[in-house]
Design a protein around this motif. Structure first.
Motif, PDB file in Angstrom:
ATOM      1  N   ALA A  61     -24.757  16.390  -3.698  1.00 17.32           N
ATOM      2  CA  ALA A  61     -24.428  16.363  -2.273  1.00 17.32           C
ATOM      3  C   ALA A  61     -25.428  17.195  -1.477  1.00 17.32           C
ATOM      4  CB  ALA A  61     -23.012  16.875  -2.055  1.00 17.32           C
ATOM      5  N   LEU A  62     -25.825  18.332  -1.987  1.00 15.81           N
ATOM      6  CA  LEU A  62     -26.823  19.167  -1.303  1.00 15.81           C
ATOM      7  C   LEU A  62     -28.179  18.489  -1.280  1.00 15.81           C
ATOM      8  CD1 LEU A  62     -27.454  21.873   0.048  1.00 15.81           C
ATOM      9  CD2 LEU A  62     -28.028  22.757  -2.213  1.00 15.81           C
ATOM     10  N   ASP A  63     -28.578  17.875  -2.370  1.00 16.01           N
ATOM     11  CA  ASP A  63     -29.840  17.133  -2.395  1.00 16.01           C
ATOM     12  C   ASP A  63     -29.834  15.995  -1.380  1.00 16.01           C
ATOM     13  OD1 ASP A  63     -30.813  18.762  -4.373  1.00 16.01           O
ATOM     14  OD2 ASP A  63     -30.363  17.357  -6.013  1.00 16.01           O
ATOM     15  N   THR A  64     -28.713  15.303  -1.266  1.00 12.44           N
ATOM     16  CA  THR A  64     -28.601  14.211  -0.306  1.00 12.44           C
ATOM     17  C   THR A  64     -28.680  14.741   1.118  1.00 12.44           C
ATOM     18  OG1 THR A  64     -27.218  12.994  -1.845  1.00 12.44           O
ATOM     19  CG2 THR A  64     -27.140  12.299   0.450  1.00 12.44           C
ATOM     20  N   PHE A  65     -28.018  15.846   1.395  1.00 10.50           N
ATOM     21  CA  PHE A  65     -28.047  16.427   2.739  1.00 10.50           C
ATOM     22  C   PHE A  65     -29.454  16.871   3.120  1.00 10.50           C
ATOM     23  CE2 PHE A  65     -27.408  19.914   5.773  1.00 10.50           C
ATOM     24  CZ  PHE A  65     -26.688  19.234   6.740  1.00 10.50           C
ATOM     25  N   VAL A  66     -30.171  17.460   2.191  1.00  5.42           N
ATOM     26  CA  VAL A  66     -31.542  17.898   2.468  1.00  5.42           C
ATOM     27  C   VAL A  66     -32.447  16.690   2.685  1.00  5.42           C
ATOM     28  CG1 VAL A  66     -33.560  19.039   1.436  1.00  5.42           C
ATOM     29  CG2 VAL A  66     -31.314  20.114   1.305  1.00  5.42           C
ATOM     30  N   ALA A  67     -32.273  15.631   1.899  1.00  2.00           N
ATOM     31  CA  ALA A  67     -33.122  14.442   2.008  1.00  2.00           C
ATOM     32  C   ALA A  67     -32.859  13.660   3.285  1.00  2.00           C
ATOM     33  CB  ALA A  67     -32.919  13.545   0.793  1.00  2.00           C
ATOM     34  N   MET A  68     -31.695  13.863   3.920  1.00  2.78           N
ATOM     35  CA  MET A  68     -31.394  13.125   5.149  1.00  2.78           C
ATOM     36  C   MET A  68     -32.361  13.474   6.269  1.00  2.78           C
ATOM     37  SD  MET A  68     -27.258  12.775   5.613  1.00  2.78           S
ATOM     38  CE  MET A  68     -27.136  14.379   6.321  1.00  2.78           C
ATOM     39  N   PHE A  69     -32.891  14.674   6.274  1.00  3.08           N
ATOM     40  CA  PHE A  69     -33.707  15.136   7.384  1.00  3.08           C
ATOM     41  C   PHE A  69     -35.201  15.152   7.074  1.00  3.08           C
ATOM     42  CE2 PHE A  69     -29.507  17.053   7.817  1.00  3.08           C
ATOM     43  CZ  PHE A  69     -29.136  16.498   9.019  1.00  3.08           C
ATOM     44  N   LYS A  70     -35.591  14.607   5.933  1.00  2.75           N
ATOM     45  CA  LYS A  70     -37.004  14.543   5.576  1.00  2.75           C
ATOM     46  C   LYS A  70     -37.573  13.186   5.958  1.00  2.75           C
ATOM     47  CE  LYS A  70     -37.283  17.719   1.686  1.00  2.75           C
ATOM     48  NZ  LYS A  70     -37.577  17.818   0.272  1.00  2.75           N
ATOM     49  N   PRO A  71     -38.707  13.161   6.661  1.00  2.00           N
ATOM     50  CA  PRO A  71     -39.334  11.866   6.946  1.00  2.00           C
ATOM     51  C   PRO A  71     -39.906  11.272   5.671  1.00  2.00           C
ATOM     52  CG  PRO A  71     -40.478  13.667   8.075  1.00  2.00           C
ATOM     53  CD  PRO A  71     -39.375  14.268   7.270  1.00  2.00           C
ATOM     54  N   PRO A  72     -40.105  10.024   5.551  1.00  2.04           N
ATOM     55  CA  PRO A  72     -39.899   8.980   6.552  1.00  2.04           C
ATOM     56  C   PRO A  72     -38.449   8.516   6.560  1.00  2.04           C
ATOM     57  CG  PRO A  72     -40.835   7.987   4.600  1.00  2.04           C
ATOM     58  CD  PRO A  72     -40.737   9.488   4.340  1.00  2.04           C
ATOM     59  N   PHE A  73     -37.959   8.230   7.748  1.00  2.00           N
ATOM     60  CA  PHE A  73     -36.598   7.731   7.892  1.00  2.00           C
ATOM     61  C   PHE A  73     -36.599   6.221   7.666  1.00  2.00           C
ATOM     62  CE2 PHE A  73     -36.821  11.436  10.766  1.00  2.00           C
ATOM     63  CZ  PHE A  73     -35.949  12.255  10.068  1.00  2.00           C
ATOM     64  N   ALA A  74     -35.602   5.748   6.944  1.00  5.43           N
ATOM     65  CA  ALA A  74     -35.518   4.323   6.618  1.00  5.43           C
ATOM     66  C   ALA A  74     -34.691   3.613   7.679  1.00  5.43           C
ATOM     67  CB  ALA A  74     -34.918   4.144   5.231  1.00  5.43           C
TER      68      ALA A  74
END
Length: 77
Positions: free
Chosen positions: A21-34
Motif C-alpha cells: 500500500a505504501l509503495d502504491t501511494f508513493v508511485a501515484m505521485f511519480k511521473p509519468p502519469f498514465a
C-alpha cells in the motif's frame, strides 16, 4: 519454535500488505502519469456498470413510491 512461526506468518502478511500500500501511494505521485490508461479504464467501468445501475433504479423507485403512498395514506393525505 512452532508458536513463533504461527504468529510470524500472519504478521508478515500484514506487513507485506502495508508495504504494498505504501509503495502504491508513493508511485501515484511519480511521473509519468498514465492518463490515457486512466481514462480508458474509467470509461470501461462506466460503460459496464451503467445498465445494471439503471436496471436496479426501477425496482427501488417503485418501492419508494409505494412506501411513500402508504405513508401519505397513514397521515390522511
Amino acid at each position: 519454535m512452532v508458536a513463533s512461526d504461527i504468529v510470524a506468518k500472519p504478521v508478515r502478511a500484514f506487513g507485506g500488505f502495508y508495504a504494498m500500500a505504501l509503495d502504491t501511494f508513493v508511485a501515484m505521485f511519480k511521473p509519468p502519469f498514465a492518463w490515457r490508461e486512466f481514462v480508458a479504464q474509467s470509461w470501461f467501468v462506466a460503460r459496464v456498470s451503467i445498465v445494471p445501475t439503471l436496471m436496479l433504479t426501477i425496482p427501488y423507485t417503485v418501492l419508494l413510491t409505494f412506501t411513500f403512498n402508504i405513508l401519505l395514506t397513514e397521515f390522511g393525505a
